[in-house]
Design an enzyme around this catalytic site. Structure first.
Site, PDB file in Angstrom:
ATOM      1  N   SER A 129     -22.749 -27.137 -18.050  1.00 22.72           N
ATOM      2  CA  SER A 129     -23.298 -27.663 -16.755  1.00 22.72           C
ATOM      3  C   SER A 129     -22.062 -27.587 -15.718  1.00 22.72           C
ATOM      4  CB  SER A 129     -23.662 -29.302 -16.757  1.00 22.72           C
ATOM      5  OG  SER A 129     -23.878 -29.526 -15.383  1.00 22.72           O
ATOM      6  N   LYS A 184     -28.074 -31.662 -22.974  1.00 28.61           N
ATOM      7  CA  LYS A 184     -28.253 -31.019 -21.861  1.00 28.61           C
ATOM      8  C   LYS A 184     -29.574 -31.087 -20.974  1.00 28.61           C
ATOM      9  CE  LYS A 184     -26.606 -28.297 -18.399  1.00 28.61           C
ATOM     10  NZ  LYS A 184     -27.768 -27.519 -17.594  1.00 28.61           N
ATOM     11  N   HIS A 187     -29.494 -34.400 -19.527  1.00 30.77           N
ATOM     12  CA  HIS A 187     -28.546 -34.429 -18.293  1.00 30.77           C
ATOM     13  C   HIS A 187     -29.395 -33.888 -17.223  1.00 30.77           C
ATOM     14  CE1 HIS A 187     -26.246 -31.897 -15.617  1.00 30.77           C
ATOM     15  NE2 HIS A 187     -25.296 -32.836 -15.755  1.00 30.77           N
ATOM     16  N   ASN A 188     -29.920 -32.845 -17.367  1.00 29.97           N
ATOM     17  CA  ASN A 188     -30.640 -32.137 -16.076  1.00 29.97           C
ATOM     18  C   ASN A 188     -31.843 -33.266 -15.545  1.00 29.97           C
ATOM     19  OD1 ASN A 188     -29.188 -30.148 -16.790  1.00 29.97           O
ATOM     20  ND2 ASN A 188     -30.756 -28.689 -16.224  1.00 29.97           N
ATOM     21  N   GLU A 191     -30.249 -35.578 -13.652  1.00 29.13           N
ATOM     22  CA  GLU A 191     -29.765 -35.015 -12.245  1.00 29.13           C
ATOM     23  C   GLU A 191     -31.114 -35.137 -11.659  1.00 29.13           C
ATOM     24  OE1 GLU A 191     -28.240 -30.934 -12.959  1.00 29.13           O
ATOM     25  OE2 GLU A 191     -29.889 -30.256 -11.501  1.00 29.13           O
TER      26      GLU A 191
HETATM   27  C1  6PG Z   1     -26.309 -27.753 -14.227  1.00 28.32           C
HETATM   28  C2  6PG Z   1     -27.664 -27.547 -13.743  1.00 28.32           C
HETATM   29  C3  6PG Z   1     -28.359 -26.370 -13.770  1.00 28.32           C
HETATM   30  C4  6PG Z   1     -29.686 -26.094 -13.331  1.00 28.32           C
HETATM   31  C5  6PG Z   1     -29.679 -26.500 -11.972  1.00 28.32           C
HETATM   32  C6  6PG Z   1     -31.384 -25.914 -11.404  1.00 28.32           C
HETATM   33  O1  6PG Z   1     -26.252 -28.691 -15.306  1.00 28.32           O
HETATM   34  O2  6PG Z   1     -25.517 -27.126 -13.942  1.00 28.32           O
HETATM   35  O3  6PG Z   1     -28.528 -28.589 -14.117  1.00 28.32           O
HETATM   36  O4  6PG Z   1     -28.190 -26.274 -15.364  1.00 28.32           O
HETATM   37  O5  6PG Z   1     -30.113 -25.017 -13.702  1.00 28.32           O
HETATM   38  O6  6PG Z   1     -29.582 -27.724 -11.627  1.00 28.32           O
HETATM   39  O7  6PG Z   1     -32.196 -26.840 -11.926  1.00 28.32           O
HETATM   40  P1  6PG Z   1     -33.617 -26.828 -11.075  1.00 28.32           P
HETATM   41  O8  6PG Z   1     -33.918 -25.550 -10.582  1.00 28.32           O
HETATM   42  O9  6PG Z   1     -34.845 -27.303 -11.943  1.00 28.32           O
HETATM   43  O10 6PG Z   1     -33.526 -27.983 -10.067  1.00 28.32           O
END
Ligand code: 6PG
Length: 483
Positions: A129, A184, A187-188, A191
């Site tokens: 990430s 991970k 984590h997303n 996010e």
């Molecule tokens: C990271 C991000 C990455 C992810 C984008 C887009 O940890 O660097 O999580 O892995 O691909 O954030 O995610 P979305 O297109 O689903 O918003």
């Protein structure tokens, strides 16, 4: 040039930057890309004069690697990963490692680890990430897979990972098979939750308080200097100040239809599968789905009317309320995320180190924040902590934010402002802290219409009862299984 320490397949944004990061830490990297012109462009461009070996076939790539070989895939999740695994297996020897650094779905990683191990090789599925900049300067790396592979990749991964202030790398072994990709994925999901919460506070500032972009920029700037300090607050601060060519805020001109690549959705599916109420991330995913129905919403807005937002209180005080509401909601979101990981660890037999995960997320990744340092401390103080909300620090924080949080949620709702994440967080808090929910009535309803049985408060758990509520039913009751 001597042989390479690692090979990397897939020279898209993340792959290219990871290669440069590895090289800058003294590793020689061999690279390959399906469209081979990309290899030449890279080696003669950003990779010029560096310890990078461009190769034009998988055979050439493999021939240029030190043994045991390590080959990292930075290709699109899904079929391309399986395809490359198939092509690599005949070229590799027992003990070599295949690494998948994409956003793969963890059940695929569980399957692939087993498959690759059956062929005598080792497998790693790792979350990476931090986006483009993180990949180049230090991402957060979350590896899982074959435990024997960890010692082989550890020196490279920990060298290139982000470091926290005492130098500890934001990379450690997560667990067997799909554990790294699971973490991970969570984590997303988190996010998604953090982003939605920030967006809701922005909408309240804009539509209810009527703040200007400059004022909002300044508030986020201030928030980023306190306990909310994080990468996502920092970029929001900068986005709010960014002007289009005509001097107007660019963000005002961006269409309000959110995209998503699936990792948030997977997190929510995993929570439904494991029975964990991951309500905030769930709302964050649905919020993107609702935003994407742009044309339908625009039409509905001409027919369905709500209150016109009007605020006549103390703005300064309310902005502080918002800050506290955001912080409290964030605590709920992370508490739910860790609940999900705890359950998954049981379901999949992983031995997850929750403090270690918080540390891996402390730097380098998209959700990096001062807040994660506090989560690390909470698990350091009590590695068996059943829930973040019960940690003394977070308990105090959430209790002292409660009044502000309720003011924000009720004011926003009264004024018709859409706050799915802020409100679900407060609702979760009110449910979680309630020793008696109305599920007694729900159980009665189930038993009434389907003889699904219930347990009683005055009898031991595990004893099931059925009542013939209408006098017309029989005595047969349904089985008591739970999904
Ligand atoms: C990271 C991000 C990455 C992810 C984008 C887009 O940890 O660097 O999580 O892995 O691909 O954030 O995610 P979305 O297109 O689903 O918003």
């Amino acid at each position: 040039m001597s042989k390479a320490d690692i090979g990397l397949i897939g020279l898209a944004v993340m792959g290219e930057n990871l290669v440069l990061n590895m090289e800058s830490h003294g590793f020689t990297v061999a690279v390959y890309n399906r469209t081979v012109e990309k290899v030449d462009n890279f080696v003669n461009g950003r990779g010029k004069g560096k310890n990078i070996i461009g190769t034009h076939s998988l055979e050439e790539l493999v021939a240029n690697l030190k043994k045991p070989r390590k080959v990292m895939l930075m290709v699109k999740a899904g079929k391309p990963v399986d395809d490359f695994i198939e092509l690599l297996i005949p070229l590799l020897e027992p003990g070599d490692v295949i690494i998948d650094g994409g956003n793969s779905h963890f059940p695929d990683t569980i399957r692939r680890t087993k498959y690759v191990e059956e062929k005598g090789l080792l497998y790693i599925g790792t979350g990476v990430s931090g986006g483009e900049e993180g990949a180049l300067r230090g991402p957060s790396i979350m590896p899982g897979g074959s435990p024997k592979a960890w010692e082989l990749v550890k020196p490279i991964f920990q060298a290139i990972a982000a470091k926290v202030s005492d130098g500890t790398p934001c990379c450690d072994w997560v667990g067997e098979n799909g554990a790294g990709h699971f973490v991970k994925m969570v984590h997303n999901g988190i996010e998604y939750g953090d982003m939605q919460l920030i967006c809701e506070t922005y909408q309240i500032m804009k539509d209810l308080l009527g703040l200007s972009y400059e004022e909002m920029h300044n508030i986020f700037k201030e928030w980023n200097e306190g306990e909310l300090e994080s990468y996502l607050i920092e970029i929001t601060r900068d986005i709010l100040a960014y002007k289009d060519d005509d001097g107007q805020p660019l963000v005002e001109k961006i269409l309000d239809a959110a995209g998503q690549k699936g990792t948030g959705k997977w997190t929510v599916i995993a929570s439904l599968d494991s029975g964990i109420p991951l309500t905030l991330i769930g709302e964050a995913v649905y919020a993107r789905s609702l935003s994407a129905l742009k044309a339908e919403r625009v039409y509905a807005s001409t027919i369905l009317h709500g209150p016109t937002p009007k605020f006549d209180g103390d703005k300064k005080q309310f902005i502080e309320d918002l800050r506290k509401a955001l912080y409290a909601s964030k605590i709920v979101s992370y508490a739910q995320g860790f609940m999900l990981m705890r359950q998954a660890a049981k379901d999949y037999g992983w031995n997850l180190n929750y403090g270690g995960i918080a540390l891996m997320w402390r730097g380098g990744c998209i959700i990096r924040s001062a807040f994660l340092g506090k989560i690390k401390e909470a698990f350091d103080n009590n590695p068996e902590l059943p829930n973040l909300l019960l940690d003394p620090f977070f308990k105090e924080k959430i209790l002292s934010s409660q009044e502000s949080w309720r003011r924000v949620v009720s004011t926003a709702i009264t004024n018709g402002i859409w706050i799915p994440a802020l409100s679900t967080a407060l609702n979760f808090f009110d449910g979680y802290r309630n020793g008696r929910l109305p599920a007694n009535l729900l159980q009665a309803q189930r038993d009434y219409f389907g003889a699904h049985t219930y347990e009683r408060v005055d009898r031991p758990r595990g004893e099931f009862f059925h009542t013939n509520w209408t006098g017309r039913g029989g005595t047969t009751s349904s089985t008591t299984y739970n999904v």
